[in-house]
Design an enzyme around this catalytic site. Structure first.
Site, PDB file in Angstrom:
ATOM      1  N   ARG A   1       0.827  -1.145  -0.135  1.00  0.00           N
ATOM      2  CA  ARG A   1      -0.029  -0.140  -0.016  1.00  0.00           C
ATOM      3  C   ARG A   1       0.958   1.174   0.138  1.00  0.00           C
ATOM      4  O   ARG A   1       1.504   1.614   1.052  1.00  0.00           O
ATOM      5  CB  ARG A   1      -0.986   0.018   1.272  1.00  0.00           C
ATOM      6  CG  ARG A   1      -1.977   1.048   1.279  1.00  0.00           C
ATOM      7  CD  ARG A   1      -3.021   1.125   0.330  1.00  0.00           C
ATOM      8  NE  ARG A   1      -3.958   0.053   0.582  1.00  0.00           N
ATOM      9  CZ  ARG A   1      -4.754  -0.404  -0.347  1.00  0.00           C
ATOM     10  NH1 ARG A   1      -4.895   0.394  -1.382  1.00  0.00           N
ATOM     11  NH2 ARG A   1      -5.555  -1.462  -0.156  1.00  0.00           N
TER      12      ARG A   1
ATOM     13  N   ARG B   1       1.617  -6.136 -10.114  1.00  0.00           N
ATOM     14  CA  ARG B   1       1.963  -5.621  -8.798  1.00  0.00           C
ATOM     15  C   ARG B   1       2.247  -6.680  -7.534  1.00  0.00           C
ATOM     16  O   ARG B   1       2.787  -6.499  -6.729  1.00  0.00           O
ATOM     17  CB  ARG B   1       0.841  -4.885  -8.303  1.00  0.00           C
ATOM     18  CG  ARG B   1      -0.413  -5.309  -8.021  1.00  0.00           C
ATOM     19  CD  ARG B   1      -1.215  -4.138  -7.481  1.00  0.00           C
ATOM     20  NE  ARG B   1      -2.818  -4.681  -7.083  1.00  0.00           N
ATOM     21  CZ  ARG B   1      -3.683  -4.085  -6.189  1.00  0.00           C
ATOM     22  NH1 ARG B   1      -3.314  -2.717  -5.835  1.00  0.00           N
ATOM     23  NH2 ARG B   1      -4.590  -4.519  -6.206  1.00  0.00           N
TER      24      ARG B   1
ATOM     25  N   HIS C   1       0.094   3.675 -10.534  1.00  0.00           N
ATOM     26  CA  HIS C   1      -0.999   4.095  -9.526  1.00  0.00           C
ATOM     27  C   HIS C   1      -0.293   4.840  -8.358  1.00  0.00           C
ATOM     28  O   HIS C   1      -0.029   4.616  -7.218  1.00  0.00           O
ATOM     29  CB  HIS C   1      -1.554   2.810  -8.833  1.00  0.00           C
ATOM     30  CG  HIS C   1      -2.671   2.825  -7.937  1.00  0.00           C
ATOM     31  ND1 HIS C   1      -2.927   3.723  -7.013  1.00  0.00           N
ATOM     32  CD2 HIS C   1      -4.100   2.211  -8.316  1.00  0.00           C
ATOM     33  CE1 HIS C   1      -4.220   3.655  -6.450  1.00  0.00           C
ATOM     34  NE2 HIS C   1      -4.776   2.842  -6.972  1.00  0.00           N
TER      35      HIS C   1
ATOM     36  N   ASP D   1     -13.036   9.098  -6.309  1.00  0.00           N
ATOM     37  CA  ASP D   1     -12.403   7.986  -7.202  1.00  0.00           C
ATOM     38  C   ASP D   1     -13.189   8.520  -8.550  1.00  0.00           C
ATOM     39  O   ASP D   1     -14.154   8.019  -8.901  1.00  0.00           O
ATOM     40  CB  ASP D   1     -13.079   6.478  -6.719  1.00  0.00           C
ATOM     41  CG  ASP D   1     -12.128   5.491  -7.416  1.00  0.00           C
ATOM     42  OD1 ASP D   1     -11.437   5.815  -8.062  1.00  0.00           O
ATOM     43  OD2 ASP D   1     -12.431   4.284  -6.610  1.00  0.00           O
TER      44      ASP D   1
ATOM     45  N   GLU E   1      -3.030   9.084 -10.708  1.00  0.00           N
ATOM     46  CA  GLU E   1      -2.426   8.003 -11.471  1.00  0.00           C
ATOM     47  C   GLU E   1      -2.200   8.518 -12.832  1.00  0.00           C
ATOM     48  O   GLU E   1      -3.690   9.048 -13.400  1.00  0.00           O
ATOM     49  CB  GLU E   1      -3.131   6.850 -10.958  1.00  0.00           C
ATOM     50  CG  GLU E   1      -3.456   6.639  -9.578  1.00  0.00           C
ATOM     51  CD  GLU E   1      -4.549   5.577  -9.311  1.00  0.00           C
ATOM     52  OE1 GLU E   1      -4.918   4.764 -10.193  1.00  0.00           O
ATOM     53  OE2 GLU E   1      -5.374   5.861  -8.364  1.00  0.00           O
TER      54      GLU E   1
HETATM   55  O1  TA6 Z   1      -7.011   3.786  -8.472  1.00  0.00           O
HETATM   56  C1  TA6 Z   1      -8.331   4.060  -7.695  1.00  0.00           C
HETATM   57  C2  TA6 Z   1      -8.693   2.599  -7.325  1.00  0.00           C
HETATM   58  O2  TA6 Z   1      -8.976   1.815  -8.394  1.00  0.00           O
HETATM   59  C3  TA6 Z   1      -9.999   2.750  -6.310  1.00  0.00           C
HETATM   60  O3  TA6 Z   1     -11.321   2.410  -6.764  1.00  0.00           O
HETATM   61  C4  TA6 Z   1      -9.323   2.122  -4.963  1.00  0.00           C
HETATM   62  O4  TA6 Z   1     -10.108   0.915  -5.059  1.00  0.00           O
HETATM   63  C5  TA6 Z   1      -7.961   2.026  -5.258  1.00  0.00           C
HETATM   64  O5  TA6 Z   1      -7.808   2.201  -6.719  1.00  0.00           O
HETATM   65  C6  TA6 Z   1      -7.187   0.972  -4.440  1.00  0.00           C
HETATM   66  O6  TA6 Z   1      -7.267  -0.223  -5.122  1.00  0.00           O
HETATM   67  P1  TA6 Z   1      -6.599  -1.480  -4.076  1.00  0.00           P
HETATM   68  O7  TA6 Z   1      -6.892  -2.764  -5.073  1.00  0.00           O
HETATM   69  O8  TA6 Z   1      -5.207  -1.323  -4.216  1.00  0.00           O
HETATM   70  O9  TA6 Z   1      -7.093  -1.582  -2.796  1.00  0.00           O
END
Ligand code: TA6
Length: 298
Positions: free
Chosen positions: A79, A103, A173, A218, A273
């Site tokens: 994260r 990832r 991201h 979002d 992103e």
């Molecule tokens: O890029 C935004 C997103 O797609 C959100 O919808 C949110 O869920 C985030 O990414 C994080 O996703 P993750 O799978 O890393 O928890």
């Protein structure tokens, strides 16, 4: 871990291999991380995911946010930093892992080099395996070239080595460190259509002026200009990319539902992103190559 890594790294003292546990704590043995300490900038990149964890231009500040609650475990996305979401972005229609497998896969280091200007370049690669073929039925090579100097550049290439066209979307991201998300302004999206993925039916609207994040956000912006600037209390973060989409995300109070973000930590970052998603997603022809790059700087 790859067999020749120690030999490859021995050629460049500015790059060392350490463990996430040494750098960020958490359970031993953690995940392998390359620490890059150049004259013009430093960075850390986890081999799992080719995942940038830190970038600090010399004399500058940390541009990336890494969650204080990040978990460094095999097969689990970390994260913060810059996860590479591909070969699909977001939820998969058939319930496959969100944001693809890049990832959470183990990448190899294929090249390390000190460039003429002192910047440090590292190239990481990922090839298809039986496990990836089960998720995305294509032979491929993903290549990520990182250049660390006053700027951080990620140059991605995705080769479809199969004899079938490959549906593809991707995002860098980036979790950007900010002193307080409620006080930032994001320019470079004015006039762009965005998809609000939080609302039923994913309605579309046009951005007017700078974006200020004041609640759970979002959004996917389509056909954006090359550059966005995030202005905040510590200065500015500049993003330049040749991709066509920009995604802006902050979980706000929903951070409490994400154990590796944690309640109270959401003001410290904004995800801006860059990638090619939704209407900007594409198909890579059999034998074709997709290329994309992104540069971050103060
Ligand atoms: O890029 C935004 C997103 O797609 C959100 O919808 C949110 O869920 C985030 O990414 C994080 O996703 P993750 O799978 O890393 O928890």
């Amino acid at each position: 871990m790859q067999a020749n890594l120690a030999t490859l790294l021995a050629t460049i003292p500015e790059i060392s291999l350490c463990s996430s546990a040494d750098l960020y704590g958490g359970e031993e043995p953690g995940l392998p991380v390359l620490k890059i300490q150049g004259a013009s900038g430093s960075a850390a990149v986890a081999l799992q995911g080719a995942h940038l964890l830190s970038f600090i231009p010399a004399g500058g500040r940390e541009l990336l946010w890494l969650s204080p609650k990040a978990v460094f475990a095999a097969d689990k996305a970390i994260r913060g930093g810059i996860p590479l979401c591909m070969p699909w972005f977001g939820r998969h229609p058939e319930g496959l892992p969100a944001h693809g497998f890049a990832r959470s896969s183990n990448w190899d280091v294929s090249e390390v080099e000190i460039l003429g200007n002192g910047d440090i370049k590292v190239v990481l690669v990922l090839h298809d395996t039986a496990a990836t073929q089960a998720l995305w039925p294509h032979a491929f090579v993903f290549r990520l070239a990182l250049t660390v100097g006053r700027e951080l550049t990620l140059a991605l290439s995705v080769e479809n080595l199969s004899d079938q066209p490959a549906p593809f979307s991707q995002a860098f991201h980036s979790y950007l460190a900010v002193p307080d998300v409620t006080e930032i302004a994001i320019s470079g999206l004015d006039g762009c259509t965005y998809v609000n993925t939080l609302l039923e039916g994913h309605p579309r609207k046009v951005q007017e002026g700078d974006l200020h994040v004041q609640s759970l956000t979002d959004r996917v912006y389509l056909n954006v200009p090359a550059k966005q600037v995030i202005s905040h209390g510590s200065g500015q973060t500049h993003i330049v990319s040749d991709t066509h989409s920009a995604i802006v995300w902050n979980p706000w109070e929903d951070a409490a539902k994400l154990a590796d973000v944690g309640q109270g930590n959401y003001p410290g970052f904004v995800c801006v992103e860059r990638g090619d998603v939704l209407d900007n997603a594409l198909t890579i022809a059999a034998g074709g190559v997709y290329r994309a790059s992104m540069t971050l700087s103060e």
